[in-house]
Design a protein around this motif. Structure first.
Motif, PDB file in Angstrom:
ATOM      1  N   TYR A  22       0.809  -1.216   0.000  1.00  0.00           N
ATOM      2  CA  TYR A  22       0.000   0.000   0.000  1.00  0.00           C
ATOM      3  C   TYR A  22       0.844   1.268   0.000  1.00  0.00           C
ATOM      4  O   TYR A  22       0.430   2.283  -0.562  1.00  0.00           O
ATOM      5  CB  TYR A  22      -0.932   0.010   1.220  1.00  0.00           C
ATOM      6  N   ALA A  23       1.985   1.232   0.659  1.00  0.00           N
ATOM      7  CA  ALA A  23       2.831   2.428   0.756  1.00  0.00           C
ATOM      8  C   ALA A  23       3.622   2.580  -0.537  1.00  0.00           C
ATOM      9  O   ALA A  23       4.646   1.934  -0.745  1.00  0.00           O
ATOM     10  CB  ALA A  23       3.763   2.319   1.957  1.00  0.00           C
ATOM     11  N   LEU A  24       3.128   3.434  -1.424  1.00  0.00           N
ATOM     12  CA  LEU A  24       3.737   3.640  -2.731  1.00  0.00           C
ATOM     13  C   LEU A  24       4.017   5.122  -2.949  1.00  0.00           C
ATOM     14  O   LEU A  24       3.358   5.986  -2.357  1.00  0.00           O
ATOM     15  CB  LEU A  24       2.793   3.141  -3.833  1.00  0.00           C
ATOM     16  N   ASP A  25       4.983   5.408  -3.822  1.00  0.00           N
ATOM     17  CA  ASP A  25       5.238   6.800  -4.180  1.00  0.00           C
ATOM     18  C   ASP A  25       5.334   6.924  -5.701  1.00  0.00           C
ATOM     19  O   ASP A  25       5.108   5.958  -6.430  1.00  0.00           O
ATOM     20  CB  ASP A  25       6.495   7.327  -3.483  1.00  0.00           C
ATOM     21  N   LYS A  26       5.666   8.108  -6.174  1.00  0.00           N
ATOM     22  CA  LYS A  26       5.647   8.383  -7.607  1.00  0.00           C
ATOM     23  C   LYS A  26       6.991   8.119  -8.296  1.00  0.00           C
ATOM     24  O   LYS A  26       7.176   8.468  -9.458  1.00  0.00           O
ATOM     25  CB  LYS A  26       5.179   9.820  -7.852  1.00  0.00           C
ATOM     26  N   ASN A  27       7.914   7.505  -7.584  1.00  0.00           N
ATOM     27  CA  ASN A  27       9.235   7.214  -8.150  1.00  0.00           C
ATOM     28  C   ASN A  27       9.223   5.871  -8.858  1.00  0.00           C
ATOM     29  O   ASN A  27       9.215   4.818  -8.219  1.00  0.00           O
ATOM     30  CB  ASN A  27      10.286   7.216  -7.038  1.00  0.00           C
ATOM     31  N   LEU A  28       9.225   5.915 -10.170  1.00  0.00           N
ATOM     32  CA  LEU A  28       9.230   4.688 -10.958  1.00  0.00           C
ATOM     33  C   LEU A  28      10.662   4.211 -11.184  1.00  0.00           C
ATOM     34  O   LEU A  28      11.524   4.995 -11.586  1.00  0.00           O
ATOM     35  CB  LEU A  28       8.549   4.918 -12.307  1.00  0.00           C
ATOM     36  N   GLY A 184       6.585   3.379  -6.836  1.00  0.00           N
ATOM     37  CA  GLY A 184       7.778   3.020  -6.098  1.00  0.00           C
ATOM     38  C   GLY A 184       7.413   2.479  -4.729  1.00  0.00           C
ATOM     39  O   GLY A 184       6.422   2.904  -4.127  1.00  0.00           O
ATOM     40  N   ARG A 185       8.206   1.560  -4.246  1.00  0.00           N
ATOM     41  CA  ARG A 185       7.929   0.945  -2.946  1.00  0.00           C
ATOM     42  C   ARG A 185       8.376   1.886  -1.828  1.00  0.00           C
ATOM     43  O   ARG A 185       9.561   2.109  -1.635  1.00  0.00           O
ATOM     44  CB  ARG A 185       8.647  -0.392  -2.839  1.00  0.00           C
ATOM     45  N   ALA A 186       7.403   2.410  -1.095  1.00  0.00           N
ATOM     46  CA  ALA A 186       7.702   3.280   0.039  1.00  0.00           C
ATOM     47  C   ALA A 186       7.506   2.554   1.361  1.00  0.00           C
ATOM     48  O   ALA A 186       7.578   3.151   2.433  1.00  0.00           O
ATOM     49  CB  ALA A 186       6.811   4.523  -0.008  1.00  0.00           C
ATOM     50  N   GLY A 187       7.242   1.267   1.285  1.00  0.00           N
ATOM     51  CA  GLY A 187       7.043   0.444   2.467  1.00  0.00           C
ATOM     52  C   GLY A 187       7.074  -1.011   2.063  1.00  0.00           C
ATOM     53  O   GLY A 187       7.215  -1.330   0.881  1.00  0.00           O
ATOM     54  N   GLU A 188       6.946  -1.888   3.034  1.00  0.00           N
ATOM     55  CA  GLU A 188       6.987  -3.322   2.773  1.00  0.00           C
ATOM     56  C   GLU A 188       5.665  -3.962   3.165  1.00  0.00           C
ATOM     57  O   GLU A 188       4.914  -3.424   3.983  1.00  0.00           O
ATOM     58  CB  GLU A 188       8.133  -3.968   3.566  1.00  0.00           C
ATOM     59  N   PRO A 189       5.362  -5.110   2.571  1.00  0.00           N
ATOM     60  CA  PRO A 189       4.106  -5.794   2.930  1.00  0.00           C
ATOM     61  C   PRO A 189       4.162  -6.351   4.338  1.00  0.00           C
ATOM     62  O   PRO A 189       5.242  -6.610   4.882  1.00  0.00           O
ATOM     63  CB  PRO A 189       4.018  -6.922   1.887  1.00  0.00           C
ATOM     64  N   GLY A 190       2.989  -6.540   4.930  1.00  0.00           N
ATOM     65  CA  GLY A 190       2.932  -7.137   6.259  1.00  0.00           C
ATOM     66  C   GLY A 190       3.119  -8.637   6.192  1.00  0.00           C
ATOM     67  O   GLY A 190       3.219  -9.236   5.113  1.00  0.00           O
ATOM     68  N   GLU A 191       3.160  -9.256   7.348  1.00  0.00           N
ATOM     69  CA  GLU A 191       3.278 -10.709   7.409  1.00  0.00           C
ATOM     70  C   GLU A 191       2.020 -11.342   6.827  1.00  0.00           C
ATOM     71  O   GLU A 191       0.912 -10.860   7.041  1.00  0.00           O
ATOM     72  CB  GLU A 191       3.470 -11.165   8.855  1.00  0.00           C
TER      73      GLU A 191
END
Length: 206
Positions: A22-28, A184-191
């Motif tokens: 879910y944590a995404l940004d505009k950096n491709l 862009g990935r601004a975070g990681e997925p949960g368990e």
């Protein structure tokens, strides 16, 4: 590389790499042309019943992506109670913060054409079209993550269907199925938790 030289383990390594982020940004991390290439490849090579090829896709980058989530925000603001709005608003902002969205559609004219051509299976073609759309979504979701991006799949249809069709002048026969938000990935997925396989898989005759 031929299929004979590949192992199914490769496929499942790819499947495990696909997660909801879910944590995404505009950096491709890849070019927009590469993303378009992935969409084209998935559209061409997704299986469909009777080779009906009913899948359609629209790719939104930049301001066009922002426009989509502005549409969703205004649509939901009109129906979500004030005491629940903050949560919804935060989700809309989160999606808008991403770099792009792929809209998935099923062409109802293609479905109806198959129903007319094969009347014995007429009641099955809508379900088969949805199954094909799901396979296309999985291919692209996995492909984007393998290219270093993050993504999450949303379903704000049918609430936004009319405005989406009008805004991008889409054929009336295109029925919105899902929205794949990427960036862009601004975070990681949960368990991820798994239900016991013995409750989900049965084997006979082995």
């Amino acid at each position: 590389m031929s299929a004979a030289k590949l192992s199914a383990d490769v496929l499942f390594q790819m499947a495990k790499a696909r997660r909801t982020i879910y944590a995404l940004d505009k950096n491709l991390t890849i070019s927009t042309s590469r993303i378009q290439e992935l969409v084209n490849e998935a559209t061409l090579h997704t299986p469909s019943s009777f080779n009906s090829q009913s899948n359609r896709a629209v790719v939104l980058f930049g301001a066009e992506h922002d426009k989509l989530w502005d549409i969703a925000t205004s649509t939901l603001r009109a129906i979500v109670p004030d005491d629940k709005w903050k949560h919804t608003e935060d989700r809309m902002t989160m999606f808008k913060n991403a770099a792009g969205t792929i809209l998935f559609f099923e062409d109802q004219d293609a479905v109806k054409g198959m129903q007319a051509a094969f009347p014995a299976y007429a009641d099955r073609f809508p379900n088969w079209a949805s199954q094909s759309a799901a396979m296309q979504q999985l291919l692209l979701w996995t492909g984007l993550e393998l290219e270093g991006l993050g993504a999450n799949l949303q379903h704000y249809n049918p609430l936004i269907d009319v405005q989406v069709a009008d805004t991008w002048n889409l054929p009336k026969s295109w029925k919105l199925n899902a929205q794949l938000v990427f960036g862009g990935r601004a975070g990681e997925p949960g368990e991820k938790e798994f239900k016991p396989l013995e409750e989900r898989v049965k084997v006979f005759g082995a």
